[in-house]
Enzyme design. Structure first.
Site, mmCIF file in Angstrom:
data_model
loop_
_atom_site.group_PDB
_atom_site.id
_atom_site.type_symbol
_atom_site.label_atom_id
_atom_site.label_comp_id
_atom_site.label_asym_id
_atom_site.label_seq_id
_atom_site.Cartn_x
_atom_site.Cartn_y
_atom_site.Cartn_z
ATOM 1 N N ASP A 62 -10.270 -10.458 -10.683
ATOM 2 C CA ASP A 62 -10.877 -9.867 -9.529
ATOM 3 C C ASP A 62 -12.116 -10.112 -9.137
ATOM 4 O OD1 ASP A 62 -10.880 -7.700 -7.830
ATOM 5 O OD2 ASP A 62 -11.900 -6.206 -9.194
ATOM 6 N N HIS B 20 -17.215 0.450 -2.323
ATOM 7 C CA HIS B 20 -17.022 0.337 -3.807
ATOM 8 C C HIS B 20 -18.064 1.263 -4.468
ATOM 9 C CE1 HIS B 20 -15.941 -4.123 -3.334
ATOM 10 N NE2 HIS B 20 -15.007 -3.580 -4.055
ATOM 11 N N GLY B 21 -17.432 2.118 -5.494
ATOM 12 C CA GLY B 21 -18.218 3.226 -6.017
ATOM 13 C C GLY B 21 -17.816 4.500 -5.365
ATOM 14 N N HIS C 64 -9.816 -1.910 -1.369
ATOM 15 C CA HIS C 64 -10.588 -2.044 -2.285
ATOM 16 C C HIS C 64 -11.333 -0.690 -2.463
ATOM 17 C CE1 HIS C 64 -11.057 -6.106 -4.203
ATOM 18 N NE2 HIS C 64 -10.148 -6.550 -3.384
ATOM 19 N N GLY C 65 -12.040 -0.283 -3.355
ATOM 20 C CA GLY C 65 -12.858 1.030 -3.283
ATOM 21 C C GLY C 65 -11.877 2.150 -3.564
ATOM 22 N N GLY C 66 -10.887 2.132 -4.229
ATOM 23 C CA GLY C 66 -10.118 3.252 -4.306
ATOM 24 C C GLY C 66 -10.549 4.513 -4.862
ATOM 25 N N THR D 231 -14.315 2.316 -10.703
ATOM 26 C CA THR D 231 -15.631 3.349 -10.742
ATOM 27 C C THR D 231 -15.000 4.515 -11.542
ATOM 28 O OG1 THR D 231 -16.766 2.557 -8.985
ATOM 29 C CG2 THR D 231 -17.443 4.524 -9.780
#
Ligand code: 13P
Length: 284
Positions: free
Chosen positions: A82, A181-182, A209-211, A234
């Protein structure tokens, strides 16, 4: 068996669901994710080893563990590198037996990102791997472990996305449409209009991204507009740490093996929740 993500994501694109890509750093996270895939009904799964976790586990160890766990569970597993900005690490992952890589040139100018991604694709494809590329970039929310607080949202330009995929030959494209992200500081503002325009311009499977923290209904909206792979990091970490802390208070000083076993379950529960969210509901 370890596989690349091409077949997985093509099937997801046709079936209008998304494959979970869960970040792993050690035995407990990898085992928890693979068990979740098995318990969910032998679902295909992507175990995403972040290039930033190389001090937790070597590429060779990640590969050996992923092979053993996927064979044991009998589910197709894609071992994916990743967010990697460094091509040397990508080539080492290919040599170690990874089945997929992400070259992250999102901070570079368009042409440089495209040229570097093209070179990675040439090598990775010759070795049978799938390649994810990124255009646009995500902001960092709370507790993010992917970027820095300085990261700002740059939405993917739909007018550039088609050209980018054509120039690079990437198998999947990570897009920036409002996820972070987060953990979210407020309500997520996902630009489904941008996602639709990217989908219209771009034939390859799209990656979100950032699920972590994205509501199930929003995830379904994204899947209906072409998202086929969704990344979660996260929430796995936050949930496992919070529940470990609770267990340490309750049981005072449990044996380390008891804590480690519980942590597999904490990871599995988060992965199972998201695998459920990723089932999709069909076209819009
Ligand atoms: P989250 O940490 O927000 O879940 O994002 C994970 C991710 O996108 C990994 O590439």
């Amino acid at each position: 068996m370890l596989v690349n993500f091409n077949r997985m994501l093509r099937d997801a694109q046709v079936g209008r669901y998304a494959v979970g890509s869960f970040n792993v750093y050690n035995y407990e996270t990898m085992k928890g994710v693979v068990e979740a895939a098995r318990e969910a009904g032998d679902k295909p799964v992507i175990v995403a080893f972040g290039a930033k976790y190389l001090s937790n586990m070597s590429l060779d160890d990640a590969h050996a563990l992923a092979c053993s766990l996927s064979d044991g569970a009998g589910v197709p597993v894609c071992l994916h590198l990743d967010h990697c900005k460094d091509t040397d690490t990508i080539y080492r992952a290919i040599r170690a037996g990874f089945t997929s890589v992400m070259y992250d040139g999102s901070a570079l100018p368009f042409g440089q990102n495209a040229d570097n991604t093209r070179r990675v694709c040439d090598v990775a494809h010759a070795c049978g791997l799938s390649v994810e590329a990124e255009l646009g970039s995500l902001a960092a929310g709370d507790a993010s472990h992917e970027g820095t607080a300085a990261d700002r949202q740059v939405y993917t330009d739909p007018d550039k996305a088609g050209e980018f995929v054509e120039r690079t030959g990437a198998d999947a494209l990570a897009v920036s449409v409002g996820t972070v992200h987060g953990l979210y500081k407020g309500a997520p503002n996902i630009r489904l209009d941008i996602l639709e325009a990217i989908r219209a311009a771009c034939p390859v499977p799209l990656v979100l991204h950032g699920g972590s923290g994205v509501p199930a209904a929003t995830i379904r909206d994204c899947i209906a507009r072409g998202i086929c792979k969704i990344n979660v990091n996260t929430e796995i970490s936050v949930s496992a740490v919070e529940q470990s802390a609770r267990l340490l208070i309750q049981d005072k000083k449990p044996h380390f093996s008891v804590l480690a076993l519980a942590q597999q379950v904490f990871v599995k529960e988060v992965a199972l929740k998201y695998i459920g969210f990723f089932e999709g509901t069909g076209a819009i």
